[in-house]
Design an enzyme around this catalytic site. Structure first.
Site, PDB file in Angstrom:
ATOM      1  N   TYR A 144       0.853  -1.218   0.114  1.00 14.18           N
ATOM      2  CA  TYR A 144       0.001   0.052  -0.070  1.00 14.18           C
ATOM      3  C   TYR A 144       0.993   1.090   0.008  1.00 14.18           C
ATOM      4  O   TYR A 144       1.727   1.173   0.878  1.00 14.18           O
ATOM      5  CB  TYR A 144      -0.961   0.040   1.127  1.00 14.18           C
ATOM      6  N   ASP A 239       9.336   2.751   0.114  1.00 12.03           N
ATOM      7  CA  ASP A 239       7.991   3.561   0.832  1.00 12.03           C
ATOM      8  C   ASP A 239       8.218   3.046   2.406  1.00 12.03           C
ATOM      9  O   ASP A 239       7.929   2.059   2.832  1.00 12.03           O
ATOM     10  CB  ASP A 239       6.700   3.161   0.351  1.00 12.03           C
ATOM     11  N   LYS A 267       3.680   8.632   9.315  1.00 13.02           N
ATOM     12  CA  LYS A 267       3.465   8.010  10.382  1.00 13.02           C
ATOM     13  C   LYS A 267       4.477   8.155  11.728  1.00 13.02           C
ATOM     14  O   LYS A 267       4.283   9.516  11.963  1.00 13.02           O
ATOM     15  CB  LYS A 267       3.547   6.360  10.291  1.00 13.02           C
TER      16      LYS A 267
HETATM   17  C1  LIG Z   1      -0.043   4.217   5.763  1.00 13.14           C
HETATM   18  C2  LIG Z   1       0.598   4.185   4.705  1.00 13.14           C
HETATM   19  C3  LIG Z   1       0.897   4.944   3.516  1.00 13.14           C
HETATM   20  C4  LIG Z   1      -0.284   6.212   3.297  1.00 13.14           C
HETATM   21  O1  LIG Z   1      -0.071   7.125   4.538  1.00 13.14           O
HETATM   22  P1  LIG Z   1      -1.364   7.932   4.821  1.00 13.14           P
HETATM   23  O2  LIG Z   1      -0.559   9.044   5.773  1.00 13.14           O
HETATM   24  O3  LIG Z   1      -2.437   7.122   5.410  1.00 13.14           O
HETATM   25  O4  LIG Z   1      -1.446   8.661   3.563  1.00 13.14           O
HETATM   26  C5  LIG Z   1       1.761   4.775   2.530  1.00 13.14           C
HETATM   27  N1  LIG Z   1       2.575   3.636   2.562  1.00 13.14           N
HETATM   28  C6  LIG Z   1       2.604   2.896   3.654  1.00 13.14           C
HETATM   29  C7  LIG Z   1       3.540   1.953   3.361  1.00 13.14           C
HETATM   30  C8  LIG Z   1       1.933   3.008   4.422  1.00 13.14           C
HETATM   31  O5  LIG Z   1       1.760   2.110   5.645  1.00 13.14           O
END
Ligand SMILES: *Cc1c(COP(=O)(O)O)cnc(C)c1O
Length: 428
Positions: A144, A239, A267
């Site tokens: 994601y 990511d 995060k």
């Molecule tokens: C949570 C998450 C996102 C998206 O971040 P948001 O602040 O919810 O837009 C992107 N990449 C990874 C790996 C994530 O866990």
């Protein structure tokens, strides 16, 4: 446990907010039942509107690595708020947090702050395309990267050619530039590159997947991606929205000793306020506006409250040399405890863990990609989730989510959790 007030609040929310929530997974659709409304939280515990207490393994989906309402973060935000909450002008604090982040993370010279992980990943891909002057990207099934169009693509049977959108509203035009690969399968990636020679701008992945449960990369998978990228003039994007400042000071790059070209954060970097960021070396970042032609902007980017929270968080992580090891030890302890209980009860399961990320899969398979993650028994998970909730333990309301441990958890909390699993397992 009684959820009377939560139920009433949810009913009211549903009248004015689609599905009653501002982010879908909060709605408990995957597990059934009514979402619990949070009222407050402190340390390892979250309290709901009915005054129930839960040991929290979501931790706001990752950010609260040191526990809720962590005092240095709260104090920093309160102090800053009194001096004005937003200016739309540069502030000194932005340089402080940027400098600190650059010192903690390997292979980056400059960092740009945004407001979410979604924005970070979306901007990183635009930058990669602008830098390489190529259009296509490779992403992995089950990873994601936020909800921007290019990432909401899932495999059709013809994954090697065209992706198909899996959300209405994502156009075919967008989908055709996103190629989908199998996580942990380097041959699959190689075949995609071969079939799209000279057209791929970047490969983006979670270096440790956390959005299909926790799936660590196989030995050398990241290294092999690095080699393929170098050989084909493709940028490698890590990511690290989930893994950054969680697995190590320098995230997965440090842990696996693999260099990424662009790194995305979110995060933990915001300490619980809305922050994302992306970073790279000087050469790549010089392509970004206002230095270069790749446009990216944000009215509230670098917001003083958000930067104050993030700076306090990163400072603590930077100075507390033992934090990542402590977290890892606590997670290993929980892993062993849960394994022992489920084995004793004869419940088929697989537990994946890396650092302070852990996931319990009710499957006998080795969980190493999206396909195997999907073999988990969802009915068992639902019963497990609601059972744990009843015992006062809050895990993510989906079998495809990772649990995050925070440093505020005590070994008593972990024992409490393991005992809760013992009680719940009897009725699975
Ligand atoms: C949570 C998450 C996102 C998206 O971040 P948001 O602040 O919810 O837009 C992107 N990449 C990874 C790996 C994530 O866990």
């Amino acid at each position: 446990m009684i959820y009377k007030r939560s139920s009433a609040l949810f009913k009211e929310a549903e009248q004015y907010i689609p599905g009653g929530v501002n982010s879908p997974v909060r709605a408990f659709k995957a597990v059934g039942g009514t979402p619990i409304f949070a009222k407050s939280a402190k340390g390892a515990y979250v309290y709901d509107e009915d005054e129930n207490r839960f040991i929290d393994y979501i931790n706001s989906w990752g950010p609260m690595i040191l526990g809720h309402a962590f005092e240095p973060v709260v104090d920093a935000v309160v102090d800053k708020a009194k001096a004005g909450t937003s200016f739309g002008m540069p502030t000194e604090l932005e340089t402080h947090i940027a400098k600190l982040a650059v010192s903690m993370v390997p292979n980056i010279d400059k960092i740009r702050f945004v407001n979410s992980g979604t924005e970070a990943c979306m901007s990183a891909v635009r930058l990669a395309r602008g830098y390489t002057k190529k259009d296509k990207i490779i992403k992995f099934a089950g990873c994601y990267h936020g909800h921007s169009d290019a990432f909401l693509i899932q495999a059709g049977s013809g994954a090697v050619t065209f992706g198909t959108p899996n959300s209405p509203g994502v156009t075919q035009g967008t989908a055709k530039d996103t190629l989908l690969a199998r996580y942990n399968d380097i041959n699959n990636v190689e075949a995609l590159i071969e079939a799209n020679k000279g057209e791929i701008a970047c490969i983006i992945l979670e270096p440790v997947a956390g959005n299909m449960g926790c799936i660590p990369p196989k030995d050398n998978f990241l290294q092999e991606l690095r080699v393929l990228c170098d050989a084909n003039n493709i940028l490698l994007i890590f990511d690290e929205v989930m893994t950054g400042f969680r697995l190590a000071k320098g995230g997965a790059q440090e842990l696996f000793n693999v260099k990424a070209d662009i790194v995305c954060f979110g995060k933990v970097i915001g300490g619980g306020l809305p922050v994302g960021a992306f970073a790279a070396n000087n050469d790549i970042m010089s392509h970004l506006a206002p230095l270069g032609p790749v446009y990216q902007a944000g009215t509230l980017s670098g917001n003083p409250l958000a930067m104050a929270a993030g700076y306090a968080m990163l400072n603590t992580l930077n100075e507390d040399a033992g934090v990542f090891k402590r977290l890892e030890e606590k997670t290993a302890y929980l892993h062993e405890g849960i394994s022992e209980v489920l084995n004793t009860q004869g419940i088929t399961h697989t537990i994946n863990r890396l650092g302070s990320m852990i996931s319990v899969h009710f499957s006998e398979k080795k969980i190493e990609d999206f396909e195997t993650a999907a073999t988990g028994n969802n009915d068992t998970f639902k019963a497990f989730f609601h059972g744990m909730l009843k015992e006062g333990v809050y895990i993510a309301p989906s079998a495809f989510e990772t649990w995050f441990l925070c440093d505020a958890l005590t070994y008593e909390d972990l024992d409490f959790t393991i005992e809760a699993v013992r009680k719940v397992a009897k009725s699975l």
